[in-house]
Design an enzyme around this catalytic site. Structure first.
Site, PDB file in Angstrom:
ATOM      1  CG  HIS A 128      -1.895   0.973   1.393  1.00  0.00           C
ATOM      2  ND1 HIS A 128      -1.660   2.259   1.804  1.00  0.00           N
ATOM      3  CD2 HIS A 128      -3.229   0.894   1.161  1.00  0.00           C
ATOM      4  CE1 HIS A 128      -2.803   2.936   1.820  1.00  0.00           C
ATOM      5  NE2 HIS A 128      -3.775   2.123   1.439  1.00  0.00           N
ATOM      6  CG  ASP A 205       0.555  -2.532   6.378  1.00  0.00           C
ATOM      7  OD1 ASP A 205      -0.374  -2.612   7.206  1.00  0.00           O
ATOM      8  OD2 ASP A 205       0.497  -1.856   5.337  1.00  0.00           O
ATOM      9  CD  GLN A 208      -6.771  -4.376   3.943  1.00  0.00           C
ATOM     10  OE1 GLN A 208      -7.706  -5.108   4.236  1.00  0.00           O
ATOM     11  NE2 GLN A 208      -6.960  -3.138   3.531  1.00  0.00           N
ATOM     12  CE  LYS A 231      -7.238  -0.340   6.076  1.00  0.00           C
ATOM     13  NZ  LYS A 231      -7.980   0.240   4.970  1.00  0.00           N
ATOM     14  CB  CYS A 369      -3.730   3.363  -1.611  1.00  0.00           C
ATOM     15  SG  CYS A 369      -4.921   4.662  -1.356  1.00  0.00           S
TER      16      CYS A 369
HETATM   17  N1  PMP Z   1      -1.712  -0.748   4.761  1.00  0.00           N
HETATM   18  C1  PMP Z   1      -2.645  -1.416   4.078  1.00  0.00           C
HETATM   19  C2  PMP Z   1      -2.301  -2.765   3.523  1.00  0.00           C
HETATM   20  C3  PMP Z   1      -3.901  -0.862   3.879  1.00  0.00           C
HETATM   21  O1  PMP Z   1      -4.821  -1.531   3.189  1.00  0.00           O
HETATM   22  C4  PMP Z   1      -4.183   0.414   4.413  1.00  0.00           C
HETATM   23  C5  PMP Z   1      -5.536   1.077   4.232  1.00  0.00           C
HETATM   24  N2  PMP Z   1      -6.161   0.850   3.024  1.00  0.00           N
HETATM   25  C6  PMP Z   1      -3.178   1.059   5.131  1.00  0.00           C
HETATM   26  C7  PMP Z   1      -1.964   0.466   5.283  1.00  0.00           C
HETATM   27  C8  PMP Z   1      -3.384   2.434   5.717  1.00  0.00           C
HETATM   28  O2  PMP Z   1      -4.324   2.423   6.695  1.00  0.00           O
HETATM   29  P1  PMP Z   1      -4.963   3.828   7.183  1.00  0.00           P
HETATM   30  O3  PMP Z   1      -5.321   4.598   5.958  1.00  0.00           O
HETATM   31  O4  PMP Z   1      -6.140   3.387   7.890  1.00  0.00           O
HETATM   32  O5  PMP Z   1      -3.972   4.523   7.958  1.00  0.00           O
END
Ligand code: PMP
Length: 411
Positions: A128, A205, A208, A231, A369
């Site tokens: 991401h 990370d 997910q 999430k 993203c």
């Molecule tokens: N890492 C991953 C794999 C994500 O899917 C996301 C959110 N889509 C994030 C980081 C960032 O999370 P946040 O926008 O909630 O800070």
């Protein structure tokens, strides 16, 4: 529901008021966008509302009853998250404003403390943007090199390349546990073990993964792990950074301000111990309390049962989507969780999203993203159906029926 009883998804659904909502053309919401943000159970909504109506005060500051009560609730949430993540002695959990802030905190603090010119940071091609850009910024600032583990056509990390890229200059390996764009589950315990043997540190990370599977920090063995509250059935505006205390202790503070100090004079400031050192200012108190409630809710459901339920949805969904003519699944890893990305030969992902929306079905269309993933597969965007613990096979049937409508309109 007791964690030993069979998983009763209809009962779970009753915990989520929004799932009753009629969104379009008299259609009941079919929510297949949990990878973007999950829905919230009533107990989380109630915990936030209760805090504001009964306990609202600032934390760590007052001697009065409400301030102590708010502080207790806030610190209780830390215990709840610790037991949810299976954290270990010698580690600390820090509340941030999100997974993004947690990664930035490490890139900043670890980077300043440990990364120098000529060092390397290793990420993967399926990250991401939140796990790319902070490291890119760090490398630029420190004269370090960003290296990227490639992925194969199925969307799996090429582990031989990981072995080859890992070397004595690698200071940090930062990879996602589960890809938000492909659904791939990465072998994080193996990555952590190999990185450790090479003398590198690892950030996983878990934005997910934490909503979909049991997380056991002892088994993973990461130095840092991040999660996004919103999430995992919690509110927006709160995230988690879990890390080894011996590293966090040696990292410079992230933001300066109230609560992160021991003493301040104009000549010199001394900093508080972790976790306070990384929680400057008034934290997102209600959100932390809501997240603690969410962690408890998930723990009570049993994350192994949630994982089994969602695995069934993944297998069923993959089978059903494969039967839609002209549909290509992007990401066919052997281990997948949470999300199925796809394209159709007759329609752009945004058109797919629009037609499905007319049916009350929420999916995401775009680059998620993760632009490098899109570049890897030569597409500008995909449509993505992502699951949560409240989804059903019937909702996948509704998705498939919607995709047939897309074909009728565009093919
Ligand atoms: N890492 C991953 C794999 C994500 O899917 C996301 C959110 N889509 C994030 C980081 C960032 O999370 P946040 O926008 O909630 O800070």
């Amino acid at each position: 529901m007791a964690a030993t009883a069979p998983y009763d998804v209809d009962r779970v659904r009753r915990d989520f008021p929004i799932l009753k909502r009629i969104v379009r053309n008299g259609k009941r919401l079919v929510y297949l966008d949990s990878a973007a943000t999950s829905q919230k159970p009533q107990c989380v909504i109630d915990a936030i509302s209760r805090y504001y109506s009964e306990d609202n005060a600032n934390v760590h500051r007052g001697v009065h009853h409400l301030s102590q009560r708010a502080t207790d609730l806030y610190e209780d949430a830390r215990h709840k998250i610790n037991s949810f993540l299976g954290t270990m002695v010698g580690c600390e959990t820090i509340f941030t404003r999100g997974a993004t802030e947690a990664i930035n905190l490490v890139a900043h603090g670890f980077g300043k403390g440990f990364v120098n010119a000529g060092d390397e940071v290793l990420i993967s091609h399926m990250e991401h943007h939140s796990n790319i850009v902070p490291w890119q910024m760090l490398c630029e600032a420190r004269g370090a090199k960003l290296r990227v583990i490639p992925i194969n056509d199925d969307g799996e990390l090429i582990m031989e390349e990981f072995d080859r890229l890992l070397n004595g200059r690698t200071k940090m390996v930062s990879v996602t546990h589960v890809s938000n764009a492909l659904g791939t589950v990465n072998p994080v315990a193996e990555i952590c073990r190999k990185a450790r043997e090479a003398g590198a540190r690892v950030l996983i990370d878990g934005a997910q993964s934490a909503p979909h599977m049991p997380i056991d920090m002892k088994a993973i063995g990461a130095d840092f792990f991040v999660a996004a509250g919103h999430k995992m059935c919690g509110p927006t505006g709160v995230g988690v950074l879990y890390g080894r205390a011996e590293l966090l202790d040696r990292m410079p503070p992230w933001q300066g301000g109230g609560d992160m100090i021991l003493s301040v004079t104009f000549e010199k400031t001394t900093y508080a111990h972790i976790p306070a050192r990384f929680e400057a200012g008034t934290p997102p108190i209600a959100e932390v309390i809501g997240l603690g409630e969410a962690a408890d809710y998930l723990t009570k459901l049993g994350m192994d049962r949630v994982a089994a339920h969602e695995h069934d949805l993944m297998v069923y969904g993959t089978e059903q989507l494969k039967q839609v003519p002209g549909l290509t699944i992007v990401g066919n890893a052997k281990e997948k969780a949470g999300a199925i990305s796809f394209t159709m030969d007759c329609a752009h992902p945004h058109d797919i999203g629009q037609i499905l929306d007319d049916e009350g079905i929420a999916v995401r269309a775009g680059h998620h993203c993760a632009q490098p993933v899109m570049q890897r597969y030569g597409v500008a965007a995909t449509a993505r159906a992502s699951f949560g613990l409240y989804n059903t096979r019937a909702e996948i049937d509704a998705l498939v029926a919607g995709l047939h409508k897309v074909r009728e309109i565009f093919a």
